[in-house]
Design an enzyme around this catalytic site. Structure first.
Site, PDB file in Angstrom:
ATOM      1  N   GLU A  40       0.826  -1.208   0.000  1.00  0.00           N
ATOM      2  CA  GLU A  40       0.000   0.000   0.000  1.00  0.00           C
ATOM      3  C   GLU A  40       0.865   1.264   0.000  1.00  0.00           C
ATOM      4  O   GLU A  40       0.570   2.225  -0.715  1.00  0.00           O
ATOM      5  CB  GLU A  40      -0.938   0.000   1.210  1.00  0.00           C
ATOM      6  N   CYS A 197     -13.133   3.324 -14.373  1.00  0.00           N
ATOM      7  CA  CYS A 197     -13.577   4.695 -14.110  1.00  0.00           C
ATOM      8  C   CYS A 197     -12.355   5.605 -14.012  1.00  0.00           C
ATOM      9  O   CYS A 197     -12.071   6.214 -12.982  1.00  0.00           O
ATOM     10  CB  CYS A 197     -14.404   4.750 -12.823  1.00  0.00           C
ATOM     11  N   CYS A 204     -17.306   4.285 -19.878  1.00  0.00           N
ATOM     12  CA  CYS A 204     -18.663   4.719 -20.210  1.00  0.00           C
ATOM     13  C   CYS A 204     -18.687   5.661 -21.411  1.00  0.00           C
ATOM     14  O   CYS A 204     -19.729   5.842 -22.049  1.00  0.00           O
ATOM     15  CB  CYS A 204     -19.333   5.384 -19.004  1.00  0.00           C
ATOM     16  N   CYS A 211     -20.326  -0.194 -18.395  1.00  0.00           N
ATOM     17  CA  CYS A 211     -20.128  -0.013 -16.953  1.00  0.00           C
ATOM     18  C   CYS A 211     -21.327  -0.584 -16.203  1.00  0.00           C
ATOM     19  O   CYS A 211     -22.481  -0.348 -16.587  1.00  0.00           O
ATOM     20  CB  CYS A 211     -19.957   1.474 -16.646  1.00  0.00           C
ATOM     21  N   CYS A 217     -25.135   6.090 -12.393  1.00  0.00           N
ATOM     22  CA  CYS A 217     -24.123   7.134 -12.227  1.00  0.00           C
ATOM     23  C   CYS A 217     -24.688   8.504 -12.608  1.00  0.00           C
ATOM     24  O   CYS A 217     -25.046   8.752 -13.761  1.00  0.00           O
ATOM     25  CB  CYS A 217     -22.899   6.808 -13.082  1.00  0.00           C
TER      26      CYS A 217
END
Length: 381
Positions: A40, A197, A204, A211, A217
Site C-alpha cells: 500500500e 472509471c 462509459c 459499466c 451514475c
C-alpha cells in the site's frame, strides 16, 4: 441520493471484479498485514508497473517487519531509490520500529490504531485492516474519490474539507454488510478506479465495454463524467538552479547525506549549492572555483580543496522534474589526488564499487552511470 445504489453497490462491484478485475498481482490475496502495508505504501503515487518490479525485491530484502525495523536507514533508502517520495521510505522504517516496540511486532487490526503509526493515513489504515483483518473499514484514495464523485454527482473541489467529509461518509455507507467480503470489495474499488472509471478515458465514454453502474451514475446521466470530480487549477511549477560538485579521488567519489526533511531527504547525493530561482539564459561559466566550492561545501577548508582539486569543469546540465517543482542541476567535475579530511560528518568518500549500498537520487544515480564512473552493477543491490 439513490438508496438502491447504496444498497446494491458492493454486490455489483464484487460481481464486476469477478469478471473484469485485476488478478495475479504479487500482493493480492495476501493476509500478512506487513506485506499488505508495504504494498500500500509503495503503490502511493507510484505506477503499478514499477511496483510490480520493485515490491518482490523489497520483500526479499526485508521479509518481515522485524527485518525492516532493524535495518540501517541507508540500506532501506538504497532499496527504495528510484521509487521517489523518499519520505515514504523513512516513514516505513520508523513505522516498522513502532510496530516492533509498541505492538510486539504485530500490526494492530483496529484502523484507528493503525492510523496512529508513522506514515499511515486513514485510507491506508482502512486498506490494511480490510485486506489483512477483514475489518469493515473504508478507503478513499484518489481513484475512489473519482468513482464516488461521479456516481453521486458530488460537486466542489475534492481538496475542500466539506467535500472530502461527504466522500468519506459515502465510502462508509457503501461498505458490504459482510466483513468476509472486505478484501475483494476493497480490491475491486481500487481496480475499478484504475482500469474502468479512469480520469481521462472512462469506459462509459467508449463503446466496447458497459459499466455496471451506467444507469445509476449521476455524472453519466447528466453528461458530466469528465467534469467530475472538480479539481483546483494547478499553478505553474517553479524552476530552480543549483550547482553540484562531482569530485573524484581515485576510485572514490565525494557524497553528501541530505537532511532528512529536505527533498531527497536522507539520501546520499553530490555536494550542492543552495537552490536559486531559475533565471533563463543566465550564465554561470564565470563562477570561480572558490565560489563553487564555498557554495557547495561551506563547512570545509575551501581554499585547500581549490588548491588540491584539479581540472574543474562543467560537464553536464540535468533537468529533473519533481511533482511541484523543476530543478536544473549544473554538474561540475574535478579530480583530487587524495581523499582530503572532512569537517562535515555528512560528507563521505565512497568507493565506486560500494555505491549500491547507498540510497542515491535517481538523476544522480543515472549521472554516475552515464559518466562511466561505475558499472551499472555497482549501483545495484
Amino acid at each position: 441520493m439513490s438508496k438502491t445504489l447504496i444498497d446494491t453497490f458492493a454486490q455489483k462491484l464484487i460481481a464486476w471484479h469477478g469478471v473484469s478485475g485485476r488478478s495475479g498481482l504479487p500482493w493480492q490475496g495476501n493476509r500478512d498485514p506487513y506485506a499488505v502495508w508495504v504494498s500500500e505504501i509503495m503503490l502511493q503515487q507510484t505506477q503499478v508497473a514499477t511496483v510490480l518490479e520493485r515490491y518482490p525485491r523489497f520483500m526479499k530484502r526485508f521479509p518481515t517487519v522485524k527485518k525492516l525495523a532493524t535495518a540501517d536507514i541507508d540500506e532501506v533508502l538504497a532499496e527504495w531509490a528510484g521509487l521517489g517520495y523518499y519520505s515514504r521510505a523513512r516513514n516505513l522504517h520508523t513505522c516498522a520500529k513502532q510496530v516492533v516496540t509498541e505492538f510486539a511486532g504485530k500490526f494492530p487490526s483496529d484502523p484507528a490504531l493503525l492510523e496512529q503509526l508513522k506514515g499511515i493515513g486513514r485510507s491506508t489504515a482502512g486498506a490494511v485492516a480490510a485486506f489483512a483483518f477483514h475489518e469493515r473499514a473504508p478507503i478513499l484514495d484518489a481513484n475512489v474519490k473519482r468513482i464516488l464523485a461521479r456516481l453521486f454527482a458530488v460537486e466542489g473541489s475534492i481538496q475542500d474539507k466539506a467535500v472530502n467529509d461527504q466522500l468519506w461518509n459515502l465510502a462508509i455507507d457503501l461498505l458490504p454488510k459482510k466483513s468476509v467480503d472486505m478484501p475483494v470489495y476493497t480490491q475491486a474499488l481500487m481496480d475499478f478506479g484504475a482500469t474502468w472509471c479512469t480520469s481521462r478515458k472512462p469506459v462509459c465514454l467508449g463503446s466496447e465495454k458497459k459499466c455496471p453502474f451506467v444507469k445509476d451514475c449521476q455524472a453519466n446521466l447528466s453528461d458530466q463524467v469528465l467534469l467530475l470530480p472538480q479539481k483546483t487549477k494547478k499553478t505553474k511549477s517553479p524552476e530552480f538552479d543549483c550547482n553540484m560538485l562531482l569530485i573524484r579521488s581515485g576510485n572514490t567519489v565525494l557524497l553528501h547525506k541530505r537532511p532528512s526533511k529536505a527533498i531527497w531527504g536522507g539520501l546520499w547525493s553530490l555536494p550542492e549549492s543552495l537552490w536559486k530561482p531559475r533565471v533563463p539564459g543566465a550564465n554561470d561559466a564565470d563562477l570561480s572555483a572558490q565560489e563553487l566550492f564555498q557554495a557547495a561545501l561551506p563547512q570545509e577548508k575551501t581554499l585547500t580543496l581549490v588548491k588540491t582539486c584539479r581540472s574543474l569543469q562543467k560537464v553536464n546540465e540535468i533537468k529533473h522534474v519533481f511533482t511541484h517543482r523543476r530543478l536544473w542541476m549544473h554538474i561540475w567535475q574535478a579530480s583530487c589526488p587524495k581523499e582530503l579530511p572532512l569537517v562535515n560528518p555528512d560528507l563521505k568518500w565512497v568507493a565506486l564499487n560500494q555505491l549500491g549500498r547507498y540510497g542515491l537520487p535517481q538523476p544522480v544515480k543515472v549521472l554516475l552511470q552515464g559518466l562511466s564512473l561505475v558499472r551499472g552493477d555497482d549501483l545495484k543491490n
